[in-house]
Design an enzyme around this catalytic site. Sequence first.
Site, PDB file in Angstrom:
ATOM      1  N   SER A  31      -5.207  -3.194 -43.428  1.00 47.09           N
ATOM      2  CA  SER A  31      -3.703  -3.004 -43.998  1.00 47.09           C
ATOM      3  C   SER A  31      -3.715  -4.031 -44.710  1.00 47.09           C
ATOM      4  CB  SER A  31      -2.999  -3.099 -42.608  1.00 47.09           C
ATOM      5  OG  SER A  31      -1.520  -3.531 -43.116  1.00 47.09           O
ATOM      6  N   LYS A  32      -2.800  -3.474 -46.028  1.00 48.33           N
ATOM      7  CA  LYS A  32      -2.351  -4.745 -46.964  1.00 48.33           C
ATOM      8  C   LYS A  32      -1.462  -5.666 -46.312  1.00 48.33           C
ATOM      9  CE  LYS A  32      -1.866  -1.124 -50.452  1.00 48.33           C
ATOM     10  NZ  LYS A  32      -0.766  -0.432 -51.419  1.00 48.33           N
TER      11      LYS A  32
END
Length: 300
Positions: free
Chosen positions: A266-267
Amino acid sequence: MNESPPVYRFAPSPNGALHLGHALSALVNHGLARAAGGRFLLRLEDIDRARCTIAHERAIEDDLAFLGIAWDGPPRRQSEHFGDYRAALEALVDAGLVYPAFLSRGEIRAFAERHREETGSAWPSDPDGAPLYPGLDRKLPEAERAARIAAGEPHAFRLDMGAALAGLGPLSFAETGAGSDEEASEIAADPAVWGDVVLARRDVPTSYHLAVVVDDALQGVTHVVRGRDLLPATSVHRVLQALLGLPQPVYHHHDLILGPDGRKLSKSAGDTSLAELRAAGLTAADIRRMVGLPATAEPV
């Protein structure tokens, strides 16, 4: 009569740095497109204008070039096509399938908690774990709706899923599963598990669900290849395609690249970016091996 070449797309949001999961999706899409003699498009899903930036767009393009990925034509920026999404939303409004919803996320959670306390049973949640919208304002009088909107009350526009499904027969989609060479199998869609999904908000005339089906249709996308985490969302996309008379792509949901703790990358979690891996001296061949692909692309 010759069939048109297939069209694939990679559609990241320019709100952060790409990671290995994005690399896998981009490489698979690009490889399948080129192997089939088709087109590969880059779409920038930048409807969140508060978080999406030109700097992130440039970084995405740099990462793709590093991986040896070239796209056909200019990228499509969703922020430049709000009129397309507004027209689709208005068609659903005119059909009586969309209503303004005034409960906030916090109010929805509070409703779900009260339901649990009063009944002893959990309020249903969607596949992402969020409580379903209770629909308390689904049947508000039109005059009250207009007055609240005119007063500036925050609201979203939600699909009346029950009404939408009442006019449709069973829905399904073609899914090629884990292998790109497999025959597509039909998977039954179940949009009802999502409840009354958001299609737009007061300040943004679209949601991911609405924008993605409109974009895929307008860009002539024939094959949607994306992570397995989006498999449940395909049910929402199928109902919107059916309601709007849009073509149905073939879908392929590939496995995810997971972190050491077993969660998807995930960013927002700050997982190692492609830019960081590049700065550490890794090559494109290294990245391909890390995501489970051959070090070099198969010749076309």
